[in-house]
Design a protein around this motif. Structure first.
Motif, PDB file in Angstrom:
ATOM      1  N   HIS A 257       0.816  -1.222   0.000  1.00  0.00           N
ATOM      2  CA  HIS A 257       0.000   0.000   0.000  1.00  0.00           C
ATOM      3  C   HIS A 257       0.852   1.276   0.000  1.00  0.00           C
ATOM      4  O   HIS A 257       0.447   2.293  -0.554  1.00  0.00           O
TER       5      HIS A 257
ATOM      6  N   GLU B  75      -8.834   2.210   4.560  1.00  0.00           N
ATOM      7  CA  GLU B  75      -9.851   3.011   3.882  1.00  0.00           C
ATOM      8  C   GLU B  75      -9.691   4.504   4.161  1.00  0.00           C
ATOM      9  O   GLU B  75     -10.469   5.310   3.667  1.00  0.00           O
ATOM     10  N   GLU B  76      -8.694   4.877   4.952  1.00  0.00           N
ATOM     11  CA  GLU B  76      -8.440   6.283   5.271  1.00  0.00           C
ATOM     12  C   GLU B  76      -7.352   6.859   4.387  1.00  0.00           C
ATOM     13  O   GLU B  76      -6.537   6.131   3.836  1.00  0.00           O
ATOM     14  N   GLU B  77      -7.326   8.173   4.292  1.00  0.00           N
ATOM     15  CA  GLU B  77      -6.304   8.890   3.522  1.00  0.00           C
ATOM     16  C   GLU B  77      -5.063   9.065   4.401  1.00  0.00           C
ATOM     17  O   GLU B  77      -4.948  10.036   5.148  1.00  0.00           O
TER      18      GLU B  77
ATOM     19  N   SER C 131      -0.827   9.094   4.573  1.00  0.00           N
ATOM     20  CA  SER C 131       0.345   9.333   3.735  1.00  0.00           C
ATOM     21  C   SER C 131       1.625   8.937   4.459  1.00  0.00           C
ATOM     22  O   SER C 131       1.756   9.153   5.660  1.00  0.00           O
TER      23      SER C 131
ATOM     24  N   ASP D 235       2.605  14.305   3.036  1.00  0.00           N
ATOM     25  CA  ASP D 235       1.524  15.083   2.426  1.00  0.00           C
ATOM     26  C   ASP D 235       0.680  15.707   3.540  1.00  0.00           C
ATOM     27  O   ASP D 235       0.023  15.002   4.294  1.00  0.00           O
TER      28      ASP D 235
ATOM     29  N   SER E 220      -2.080  17.168   3.548  1.00  0.00           N
ATOM     30  CA  SER E 220      -3.535  17.044   3.412  1.00  0.00           C
ATOM     31  C   SER E 220      -4.029  15.661   3.858  1.00  0.00           C
ATOM     32  O   SER E 220      -5.226  15.392   3.800  1.00  0.00           O
ATOM     33  N   ARG E 221      -3.116  14.798   4.297  1.00  0.00           N
ATOM     34  CA  ARG E 221      -3.482  13.451   4.737  1.00  0.00           C
ATOM     35  C   ARG E 221      -2.901  13.182   6.127  1.00  0.00           C
ATOM     36  O   ARG E 221      -2.009  13.878   6.578  1.00  0.00           O
ATOM     37  N   TYR E 222      -3.414  12.147   6.770  1.00  0.00           N
ATOM     38  CA  TYR E 222      -2.874  11.728   8.061  1.00  0.00           C
ATOM     39  C   TYR E 222      -1.487  11.128   7.858  1.00  0.00           C
ATOM     40  O   TYR E 222      -1.241  10.441   6.889  1.00  0.00           O
TER      41      TYR E 222
END
Length: 166
Positions: free
Chosen positions: A38, A122-124, A126, A130, A132-134
């Motif tokens: 992933h 299923e979460e954003e 990084s 980044d 803008s993501r966790y």
């Protein structure tokens, strides 16, 4: 110690009242291939190593070491336990949870036998910084605290063990 230090974590206990703890002085943590797949280019491994280093610098608890990649499934198996980090998709827990640490321990003594960190696929999330993501390394640092037997720090938003992340 200051009040902020005291509010940095809680200690988990077994039903008997015994503190959760590792008996051995060295605890190995493996990365499941689902994480490697992933988060390509070694990013999951980097994040796990960074999270381990965070706790190593703290100098408390057993020595944490990175074990490498595993194909073992999560869960405690007598004589064949692997403490691992796994990506789960579909996510079987509450949707708002980024990760969960499942700990197997002796309910009488509090000795930890196995701990697995399950990451919400299923979460954003990084592993590249980044904004803008966790952040994966931050999530893993928190979850390794649970692997070590620590609970949440509800009253200290700056603590690694604070249960929410921005």
């Amino acid at each position: 110690a200051s009040r902020a230090d005291a509010d940095g974590y809680t200690l988990k206990r077994a039903d008997s009242g015994a503190l959760l703890h590792w008996r051995q002085p060295r605890v190995a943590i493996a990365l499941h291939e689902s994480m490697r797949d992933h988060f390509p280019e070694g990013r999951a491994e980097e994040a796990l190593r960074e999270a381990i280093a965070t706790w190593s610098r703290a100098g408390a608890g057993p020595e944490l070491v990175y074990l490498g990649v595993t194909e073992d499934q999560p869960g405690h198996r007598r004589g064949a336990s692997t403490n691992g980090v796994y990506l789960l998709r579909p996510w079987p827990y509450e949707k708002n949870l980024l990760a969960v640490t499942v700990t197997s321990f002796d309910t009488r003594t509090g000795e930890i036998l196995d701990a697995d960190i399950l990451v919400n696929g299923e979460e954003e999330i990084s592993a590249t910084g980044d904004p803008s993501r966790y952040d994966l390394a931050t999530i893993l640092a928190h979850e390794i605290g649970h692997l070590l037997g620590l609970g949440e720090a509800e009253r200290n938003p700056s603590a690694t063990m604070y249960p929410r992340i921005a």
